[in-house]
Design a protein around this motif. Structure first.
Motif, PDB file in Angstrom:
ATOM      1  N   SER A  48       0.835  -1.192   0.000  1.00 29.64           N
ATOM      2  CA  SER A  48       0.000   0.000   0.000  1.00 29.64           C
ATOM      3  C   SER A  48       0.871   1.243   0.000  1.00 29.64           C
ATOM      4  N   ALA A  68      -6.644  -2.203   7.554  1.00 35.64           N
ATOM      5  CA  ALA A  68      -6.710  -1.866   6.131  1.00 35.64           C
ATOM      6  C   ALA A  68      -7.912  -2.533   5.469  1.00 35.64           C
ATOM      7  N   SER A  82      -0.887  -0.322  -5.573  1.00 34.59           N
ATOM      8  CA  SER A  82      -1.403  -0.414  -4.212  1.00 34.59           C
ATOM      9  C   SER A  82      -2.472  -1.506  -4.172  1.00 34.59           C
ATOM     10  N   CYS A  84      -4.097  -2.549  -1.086  1.00 39.38           N
ATOM     11  CA  CYS A  84      -5.009  -2.401   0.042  1.00 39.38           C
ATOM     12  C   CYS A  84      -5.001  -0.933   0.461  1.00 39.38           C
ATOM     13  N   LEU A  85      -5.973  -0.554   1.295  1.00 46.10           N
ATOM     14  CA  LEU A  85      -6.075   0.829   1.754  1.00 46.10           C
ATOM     15  C   LEU A  85      -5.927   0.864   3.264  1.00 46.10           C
TER      16      LEU A  85
END
Length: 111
Positions: A48, A68, A82, A84-85
């Protein structure tokens, strides 16, 4: 509030706990950011990008657990993918990472 969602909508968001295992500078990002590698246990390793350079040093992030979203589609950010957040509370331009109060198993679901 104008953006009310149903509980069913909320259950679609897969929030998990993971441990940051690697932190790199991300010089090609538009805003200062790090590239994070996060271990989500049985879900595997995800990467990420996080704009958290004002409050966190790279060495302070290593082995830190974070929360996340893991079921968003991958997103290209500059030359980085990316996966995942990472979740955080935002105050002005600062992001405060969300994390469990005590260490938990990587991959644990947040409900």
């Amino acid at each position: 509030m104008d953006n009310i969602i149903t509980f069913e909508d909320f259950t679609k968001v897969d929030l998990r706990v993971g441990t940051i295992t690697e932190v790199k500078d991300f010089p090609s990002a538009r805003k200062p950011a790090y590239q994070l590698t996060i271990d989500f246990g049985d879900l595997g390793i995800r990467r990420s990008s996080a704009q958290i350079t004002t409050l966190y040093k790279k060495e302070d992030l290593l082995n830190r657990q974070v929360v996340a979203v893991v079921n968003f589609p991958k997103k290209q950010i500059a030359n980085f993918m990316s996966e995942c957040l990472v979740m955080g509370a935002v105050k002005e331009d600062d992001v405060f990472l969300l994390n469990p109060e005590t260490k938990v198993k990587n991959g644990m679901q947040v409900t």
